[in-house]
Design a protein around this motif. Structure first.
Motif, mmCIF file in Angstrom:
data_model
loop_
_atom_site.group_PDB
_atom_site.id
_atom_site.type_symbol
_atom_site.label_atom_id
_atom_site.label_comp_id
_atom_site.label_asym_id
_atom_site.label_seq_id
_atom_site.Cartn_x
_atom_site.Cartn_y
_atom_site.Cartn_z
ATOM 1 N N GLN A 302 0.830 -1.206 0.000
ATOM 2 C CA GLN A 302 0.000 0.000 0.000
ATOM 3 C C GLN A 302 0.872 1.266 0.000
ATOM 4 O OE1 GLN A 302 -3.090 -0.894 -0.161
ATOM 5 N NE2 GLN A 302 -4.343 0.897 0.279
ATOM 6 N N ALA A 312 -9.227 -1.976 -4.218
ATOM 7 C CA ALA A 312 -10.146 -2.862 -3.511
ATOM 8 C C ALA A 312 -11.286 -2.081 -2.862
ATOM 9 C CB ALA A 312 -9.378 -3.691 -2.471
ATOM 10 N N LEU B 219 -1.629 -5.335 -7.637
ATOM 11 C CA LEU B 219 -0.918 -5.483 -6.362
ATOM 12 C C LEU B 219 -0.050 -6.727 -6.322
ATOM 13 C CD1 LEU B 219 -3.465 -4.175 -3.717
ATOM 14 C CD2 LEU B 219 -1.992 -2.943 -5.297
ATOM 15 N N GLN B 220 -0.304 -7.668 -7.241
ATOM 16 C CA GLN B 220 0.643 -8.761 -7.389
ATOM 17 C C GLN B 220 1.533 -8.497 -8.595
ATOM 18 O OE1 GLN B 220 -2.703 -10.202 -6.514
ATOM 19 N NE2 GLN B 220 -1.807 -10.010 -4.473
ATOM 20 N N ARG B 280 -11.055 -5.047 -7.085
ATOM 21 C CA ARG B 280 -10.071 -6.133 -7.073
ATOM 22 C C ARG B 280 -8.716 -5.653 -6.558
ATOM 23 N NH1 ARG B 280 -11.703 -10.461 -10.117
ATOM 24 N NH2 ARG B 280 -13.737 -10.068 -11.044
ATOM 25 N N ALA B 281 -7.741 -6.532 -6.664
ATOM 26 C CA ALA B 281 -6.396 -6.209 -6.186
ATOM 27 C C ALA B 281 -5.643 -5.386 -7.221
ATOM 28 C CB ALA B 281 -5.651 -7.500 -5.857
ATOM 29 N N TRP B 283 -4.833 -1.210 -8.076
ATOM 30 C CA TRP B 283 -4.993 0.214 -7.786
ATOM 31 C C TRP B 283 -5.314 0.915 -9.097
ATOM 32 C CZ3 TRP B 283 -2.352 4.437 -9.742
ATOM 33 C CH2 TRP B 283 -2.509 5.652 -9.062
#
Lengths: 334, 334
Positions: A302, A312, B219-220, B280-281, B283
């Motif tokens: 983050q 999210a 984020l992954q 979802r994951a 941004w």
């Protein structure tokens, strides 16, 4: 070849590219047992032309962590019929301040306007008046006794100047990657030799990690074309580390895609993908293969995210309100 | 607001950005019925700062068809908490040659080193010695009686110079797109007003074609993350016209992706995608929405392709031999 090969770089002497060319010269001596001779040319496009004509090797600025990809050089490589990249080399962009050994009172600072802009805090603190030059090297070469010249470290030795202060750039951490170029027929062998040298002389090629730069042009345009292309890369298990679209010169609405993937063209996953793509309605060319540096593959936390935005269902600052969501996504507020 | 709004641009007066700001001023007058006041600032980052503080609007160079995206400005917008783009404006990059009304024999040419490099054929033909300046505008402002100054058309009027020759750049067809910036809360309304003005005052918003610039960070990281993202865009039927990856500042191995798509955030296809992604994951932030210019969507013909490469199992020059295939893809020849 018994003749000593030539490595072309963008002159004049004393530029950051010259500094990178000196590193490349040393690296090639380690990899091949002999150092190429350096030759300065006055345009980046002339470097690609000479390599294309089989007259030697070349070194080109490829990307910078602040300015991004050097697009004219990328376009040049896409359009070069006989040239490919075989190694990559990183250079920290640090400016030293030089003076003449016989200098007097220092009242002016001279460099390329970009150099002047990148060292403004130093010049302001010293109260120096800015004098633009055609290049940082030219500033150092023609330095007056009342002037401070800004340039890469090698300018001191090159032009008989004293180093007044080291590392005077405002922004610490700027870095430019350079690409070494060779005629296509030599690129695979040279990349493997360079990779072996990087790994300390281990000759087993499977201990080397490579990356490849691919140029791809789907012959159809429209929604989903790119997604279809990337699906094939995912299905091949290829990790992609950089990607960009480029308009095809003079063709509004038609694009080439440049992808950097963690594999060599001869390794099974990329080999299969290239076989697959080359048989389809996709134009494909491998622009470069080089031994890549080890690199982390972190999850994104983050705290790494830019300010604002949504993730999210939340704003980065906490719970989303309807208004902040509208503002982050540019939805009308009615 | 009864107070006249401000439009910040990168100074000094007489730059290409100033020329674009004048166009923007006229465009905003048409769209809103009042023209903003122009204010020059000395750094691009200061423009974003001022817009972020709600002090006015701004104009930033966004991309050039030769040099590509202006990456520092893109990074600035990604990281600006409260600023978004609402219109795009194209400017042909043409240099005029200026002289003083009282000029004597002309022996020198003065401009920013980039300007000098872009007009070399003209300077060589006239046998002029190059004198670098901090900017093209500064060259024109401080022009000597023996000098020719190079700069955008407005430099003549601005500095009381005579136009000696028009359009002296070597490369015809260079073009820079600029992005108009506003505080996020005003961006949607301004983009719609600008779009209506572009379409000749038609108030039905569905006759306007928009494009949006999105910033996305999965984020992954790792293989397939990007492909999964683009699959969602394809499934939403979105046409993507530009795409690039950018390393997240100071985070080796983590990337943001910048996509330009043919839709407005409030139109159903993009609205649904943003809803989906934000849950979802990933941004996500909409960086800009603007009325796009009409643009062709051509199939790619063989003659548009770069030299070399492979397509549908053939080299562009005809049948592939094993050797040319190896060379185009950088496969070893053994």
């Amino acid at each position: 070849m018994s003749q000593r090969p030539i490595l072309y770089y963008l002159g004049p002497e004393g530029t950051f590219t010259h500094q990178a060319a000196l590193q490349a010269q040393a690296g090639l001596e380690t990899a091949l047992g002999r150092a190429p001779r350096l030759a300065a040319v006055d345009r980046a496009s002339s470097i690609i032309e000479r390599v294309d004509q089989g007259r030697g090797w070349g070194i080109l600025a490829w990307e910078n962590n602040v300015e991004g990809t050097v697009v004219p050089n990328l376009d040049g490589l896409i359009n070069a019929p006989r040239t490919a990249g075989f190694a990559r080399l990183g250079l920290d962009i640090t400016f030293d301040a030089f003076v003449r050994p016989d200098h007097g009172v220092l009242t002016q600072v001279s460099a390329h306007p970009h150099g002047l802009a990148q060292c403004r805090a130093f010049s302001d603190a010293m109260g120096l008046e800015e004098v633009p030059a055609t290049s940082n090297a030219a500033a150092c070469r023609d330095l007056g006794p009342q002037q401070v010249g800004l340039g890469p470290a090698l300018c001191g030795r090159l032009y008989g100047l004293d180093r007044y202060r080291a590392g005077v750039q405002d922004f610490q951490g700027a870095r430019t990657d350079f690409l070494l170029l060779a005629p296509r027929g030599q690129a695979v062998e040279l990349s493997q030799a360079w990779a072996r040298a990087q790994r300390g002389g281990n000759t087993a090629s499977d201990t080397c990690a490579y990356e490849s730069i691919l140029a791809l042009i789907p012959l159809q345009t429209g929604p989903g074309v790119l997604a279809g292309l990337l699906d094939r890369m995912r299905d091949a298990g290829l990790n992609m580390t950089a990607f960009m679209s480029r308009p095809i010169k003079g063709q509004d609405g038609a694009y080439s895609f440049i992808a950097t993937v963690d594999s060599a063209p001869w390794e099974p996953s990329l080999h299969t993908l290239l076989e697959d793509l080359a048989g389809r309605a996709v134009w494909v060319k491998t622009l470069a293969v080089d031994a890549r540096m080890p690199r982390p593959d972190p999850p994104v936390d983050q705290w790494m995210l830019p300010v604002g935005g949504l993730v999210a269902g939340r704003s980065s600052a906490g719970e989303p309100t309807a208004i902040s969501k509208n503002e982050e996504l540019l939805w009308p507020t009615m």
